[in-house]
Scaffold this motif. Structure first.
Motif, PDB file in Angstrom:
ATOM      1  N   ARG A  19       0.733  -1.126  -0.001  1.00  0.00           N
ATOM      2  CA  ARG A  19      -0.064   0.206  -0.153  1.00  0.00           C
ATOM      3  C   ARG A  19       0.732   1.337  -0.040  1.00  0.00           C
ATOM      4  NH1 ARG A  19      -5.278  -1.491   0.985  1.00  0.00           N
ATOM      5  NH2 ARG A  19      -5.784  -3.289   1.772  1.00  0.00           N
ATOM      6  N   ASN A  20       0.505   1.919  -1.070  1.00  0.00           N
ATOM      7  CA  ASN A  20       1.329   3.326  -0.966  1.00  0.00           C
ATOM      8  C   ASN A  20       0.650   4.484  -0.135  1.00  0.00           C
ATOM      9  OD1 ASN A  20       3.402   4.837  -2.614  1.00  0.00           O
ATOM     10  ND2 ASN A  20       1.728   6.172  -2.916  1.00  0.00           N
ATOM     11  N   HIS A  21       1.165   5.374   0.098  1.00  0.00           N
ATOM     12  CA  HIS A  21       0.693   6.594   0.802  1.00  0.00           C
ATOM     13  C   HIS A  21      -0.522   6.840  -0.050  1.00  0.00           C
ATOM     14  CE1 HIS A  21       4.041   8.337   3.573  1.00  0.00           C
ATOM     15  NE2 HIS A  21       2.976   7.680   4.171  1.00  0.00           N
ATOM     16  N   ASN A  22      -1.634   7.846   0.662  1.00  0.00           N
ATOM     17  CA  ASN A  22      -2.932   8.104   0.414  1.00  0.00           C
ATOM     18  C   ASN A  22      -2.622   8.653  -1.186  1.00  0.00           C
ATOM     19  OD1 ASN A  22      -5.097   7.836   2.539  1.00  0.00           O
ATOM     20  ND2 ASN A  22      -3.255   8.677   3.630  1.00  0.00           N
ATOM     21  N   GLY A  23      -3.935   8.534  -1.858  1.00  0.00           N
ATOM     22  CA  GLY A  23      -4.064   9.376  -3.062  1.00  0.00           C
ATOM     23  C   GLY A  23      -5.379   8.623  -3.732  1.00  0.00           C
ATOM     24  N   TYR A  24      -6.103   9.560  -4.063  1.00  0.00           N
ATOM     25  CA  TYR A  24      -7.383   9.148  -4.669  1.00  0.00           C
ATOM     26  C   TYR A  24      -7.820  10.323  -5.931  1.00  0.00           C
ATOM     27  CZ  TYR A  24      -7.228   7.015  -0.297  1.00  0.00           C
ATOM     28  OH  TYR A  24      -6.996   6.154   1.105  1.00  0.00           O
ATOM     29  N   LEU A  25      -8.216   9.872  -6.903  1.00  0.00           N
ATOM     30  CA  LEU A  25      -8.518  10.739  -8.090  1.00  0.00           C
ATOM     31  C   LEU A  25     -10.053  10.376  -8.436  1.00  0.00           C
ATOM     32  CD1 LEU A  25      -7.845  12.710 -10.413  1.00  0.00           C
ATOM     33  CD2 LEU A  25      -7.171  10.776 -11.781  1.00  0.00           C
ATOM     34  N   LEU A  26     -10.754  11.061  -8.288  1.00  0.00           N
ATOM     35  CA  LEU A  26     -12.170  10.976  -8.715  1.00  0.00           C
ATOM     36  C   LEU A  26     -12.464  11.634  -9.970  1.00  0.00           C
ATOM     37  CD1 LEU A  26     -15.350  10.258  -7.626  1.00  0.00           C
ATOM     38  CD2 LEU A  26     -15.275  12.394  -6.839  1.00  0.00           C
ATOM     39  N   ARG A  27     -12.708  10.946 -10.706  1.00  0.00           N
ATOM     40  CA  ARG A  27     -12.931  11.447 -12.357  1.00  0.00           C
ATOM     41  C   ARG A  27     -14.511  11.548 -12.491  1.00  0.00           C
ATOM     42  NH1 ARG A  27      -9.562   7.480 -16.331  1.00  0.00           N
ATOM     43  NH2 ARG A  27      -9.339   9.569 -17.524  1.00  0.00           N
ATOM     44  N   TRP A  28     -14.877  12.684 -12.959  1.00  0.00           N
ATOM     45  CA  TRP A  28     -16.413  13.053 -12.900  1.00  0.00           C
ATOM     46  C   TRP A  28     -16.624  13.995 -14.090  1.00  0.00           C
ATOM     47  CZ3 TRP A  28     -19.936  11.677  -8.744  1.00  0.00           C
ATOM     48  CH2 TRP A  28     -21.217  12.314  -8.944  1.00  0.00           C
ATOM     49  N   ASP A  29     -17.035  13.374 -15.198  1.00  0.00           N
ATOM     50  CA  ASP A  29     -17.484  14.130 -16.497  1.00  0.00           C
ATOM     51  C   ASP A  29     -16.665  15.314 -16.797  1.00  0.00           C
ATOM     52  OD1 ASP A  29     -19.629  12.603 -15.800  1.00  0.00           O
ATOM     53  OD2 ASP A  29     -21.119  14.318 -15.613  1.00  0.00           O
ATOM     54  N   GLY A  30     -15.055  14.726 -16.859  1.00  0.00           N
ATOM     55  CA  GLY A  30     -14.375  15.787 -17.394  1.00  0.00           C
ATOM     56  C   GLY A  30     -13.497  16.429 -16.198  1.00  0.00           C
ATOM     57  N   GLU A  31     -14.031  16.572 -15.107  1.00  0.00           N
ATOM     58  CA  GLU A  31     -13.382  17.158 -13.813  1.00  0.00           C
ATOM     59  C   GLU A  31     -12.602  15.923 -13.147  1.00  0.00           C
ATOM     60  OE1 GLU A  31     -13.243  20.205 -12.571  1.00  0.00           O
ATOM     61  OE2 GLU A  31     -14.663  20.834 -14.579  1.00  0.00           O
ATOM     62  N   GLY A  32     -11.597  16.363 -12.724  1.00  0.00           N
ATOM     63  CA  GLY A  32     -10.529  15.235 -11.952  1.00  0.00           C
ATOM     64  C   GLY A  32     -10.267  15.546 -10.791  1.00  0.00           C
ATOM     65  N   PHE A  33     -10.923  15.222  -9.433  1.00  0.00           N
ATOM     66  CA  PHE A  33     -10.522  15.809  -8.233  1.00  0.00           C
ATOM     67  C   PHE A  33      -9.396  14.854  -7.360  1.00  0.00           C
ATOM     68  CE2 PHE A  33     -14.875  16.903  -9.122  1.00  0.00           C
ATOM     69  CZ  PHE A  33     -14.904  18.206  -8.781  1.00  0.00           C
ATOM     70  N   LEU A  34      -8.450  15.303  -7.444  1.00  0.00           N
ATOM     71  CA  LEU A  34      -7.254  14.411  -6.818  1.00  0.00           C
ATOM     72  C   LEU A  34      -7.361  14.924  -5.230  1.00  0.00           C
ATOM     73  CD1 LEU A  34      -4.947  12.694  -6.656  1.00  0.00           C
ATOM     74  CD2 LEU A  34      -3.248  14.572  -7.343  1.00  0.00           C
ATOM     75  N   PHE A  35      -7.784  13.890  -4.547  1.00  0.00           N
ATOM     76  CA  PHE A  35      -7.682  14.009  -3.014  1.00  0.00           C
ATOM     77  C   PHE A  35      -6.268  13.489  -2.502  1.00  0.00           C
ATOM     78  CE2 PHE A  35     -12.269  13.569  -4.213  1.00  0.00           C
ATOM     79  CZ  PHE A  35     -12.754  14.879  -3.648  1.00  0.00           C
ATOM     80  N   ASP A  36      -5.992  14.315  -1.508  1.00  0.00           N
ATOM     81  CA  ASP A  36      -4.735  13.839  -0.634  1.00  0.00           C
ATOM     82  C   ASP A  36      -3.690  13.301  -1.254  1.00  0.00           C
ATOM     83  OD1 ASP A  36      -6.057  14.900   1.588  1.00  0.00           O
ATOM     84  OD2 ASP A  36      -6.467  13.236   2.667  1.00  0.00           O
ATOM     85  N   PRO A  37      -3.102  13.926  -2.147  1.00  0.00           N
ATOM     86  CA  PRO A  37      -1.936  13.223  -2.696  1.00  0.00           C
ATOM     87  C   PRO A  37      -0.805  12.966  -1.758  1.00  0.00           C
ATOM     88  CG  PRO A  37      -2.141  15.425  -3.172  1.00  0.00           C
ATOM     89  CD  PRO A  37      -3.186  15.322  -2.495  1.00  0.00           C
ATOM     90  N   GLY A  38      -0.371  11.574  -1.486  1.00  0.00           N
ATOM     91  CA  GLY A  38       0.415  11.485  -0.277  1.00  0.00           C
ATOM     92  C   GLY A  38       1.809  11.250  -1.276  1.00  0.00           C
ATOM     93  N   GLU A  39       2.957  10.817  -0.582  1.00  0.00           N
ATOM     94  CA  GLU A  39       4.204  10.440  -1.029  1.00  0.00           C
ATOM     95  C   GLU A  39       4.049   9.484  -2.190  1.00  0.00           C
ATOM     96  OE1 GLU A  39       8.725   9.350   0.547  1.00  0.00           O
ATOM     97  OE2 GLU A  39       7.111   9.750   1.829  1.00  0.00           O
TER      98      GLU A  39
END
Length: 307
Positions: A19-39
């Motif tokens: 498991r890497n540190h956090n990182g979550y990309l929510l892709r939504w109709d052309g928008e890209g929300f990158l939540f909590d980009p960890g190392e």
């Protein structure tokens, strides 16, 4: 139309071999929300097949390292890849000093596309293209905010009612745009005559928090909830002390809020792969819906719209 969660990392304070540190990309109709980009987020993006051009928002919940040390690499990649669109950055205003340090962490060719949107107070609503991004405070030892994405409510057209009123072809679009249209027989047809309300879809992201009002407000009725479940119930006291949730508490919140799909993430390094079924079991004691135990590089679709 693409609405999915791309999981880039799922560890908590300490990464593991799996498991890497956090990182979550929510892709939504052309928008890209990158939540909590960890190392390591930049490298995980390569493995996941997503690029800096997919990011339109960087959303940091708080400034503990496992949730933000990937910001410098992501910013440099945005600059290096010459991303031309605006990338907005949401983060707790109380952590402005840390944002500045991360944003300018090293010498590199800078970019002018990043616009900061520090959040404060009990609620912040941020327009984000076709959706609204809402931030609410959470309960953690440092200032922390969770985020929610909401699509505006709309209406679902009823073909049988359209036909009964004689509304066909371009008249349907006119009815949707204007709310009324004149039927072939001269009568006025209202949008409510041929449609029913259609709730907008939603997703929420809650990391590093105890159970609190913010968790429930973010999770209320969402289609997809991504939430930390750092500990199992045996460590509930430790979770409370350090401002975290157990899997059972995550399941409880999801059940009380009517969540459709629950994604558990942010796991302590103390647990091995053999412990993973226990997270699902504990969350499932309260929540009877679909539960996904997040793993690095998996993709989780937002549930299909309910009719």
């Amino acid at each position: 139309m693409l609405r999915e969660l791309v999981v880039l990392g799922t560890a908590s304070a300490v990464p593991t071999r799996r498991r890497n540190h956090n990182g979550y990309l929510l892709r939504w109709d052309g928008e890209g929300f990158l939540f909590d980009p960890g190392e390591g987020t930049q490298r995980q993006m390569l493995h996941a097949g997503v690029s800096a051009h997919d990011i339109t928002w960087i959303c940091v919940t708080h400034f503990h390292g496992d949730h933000c040390l990937g910001v410098p690499g992501v910013v440099q990649r945005i600059a290096r890849d010459r991303v031309g669109h605006q990338v907005q950055a949401a983060y707790p205003a109380a952590g402005q000093m840390y944002w500045e340090r991360l944003r300018h962490a090293s010498a590199f060719a800078d970019t002018s596309v990043i616009k900061t949107r520090p959040v404060s107070g009990e609620v912040a609503h941020l327009p984000a293209g076709p959706v609204t991004l809402t931030a609410r405070p959470l309960s953690h030892p440092v200032a922390s905010y969770g985020y929610r994405v909401d699509e505006p409510a709309g209406r679902r057209m009823l073909p049988a009612e359209l036909a009964r009123h004689g509304v066909t072809g371009p008249m349907v679009g006119e009815l949707q745009r204007n709310g009324t249209v004149t039927a072939p027989d001269g009568s006025t047809v209202h949008l409510a005559d041929c449609s029913v309300p259609r709730p907008g879809q939603s997703a929420a992201f809650a990391m590093d928090t105890r159970l609190c009002d913010g968790v429930y407000a973010l999770a209320e009725g969402v289609d997809l909830l991504v939430i930390e479940s750092t500990f199992l119930s045996a460590e509930a006291a430790l979770a409370t002390e350090y401002g975290h949730l157990t899997a059972a508490q995550a399941g409880k919140a999801a059940a009380e809020c009517g969540v459709r799909r629950l994604v558990l993430a942010h796991f302590s390094e103390r647990y091995s792969a053999d412990d993973e079924p226990r997270f699902l079991d504990e969350a499932g004691e309260a929540f009877g819906g679909e539960i996904v135990l997040a793993r690095d590089l998996m993709r989780v679709p937002v549930p299909k719209r309910q009719s």
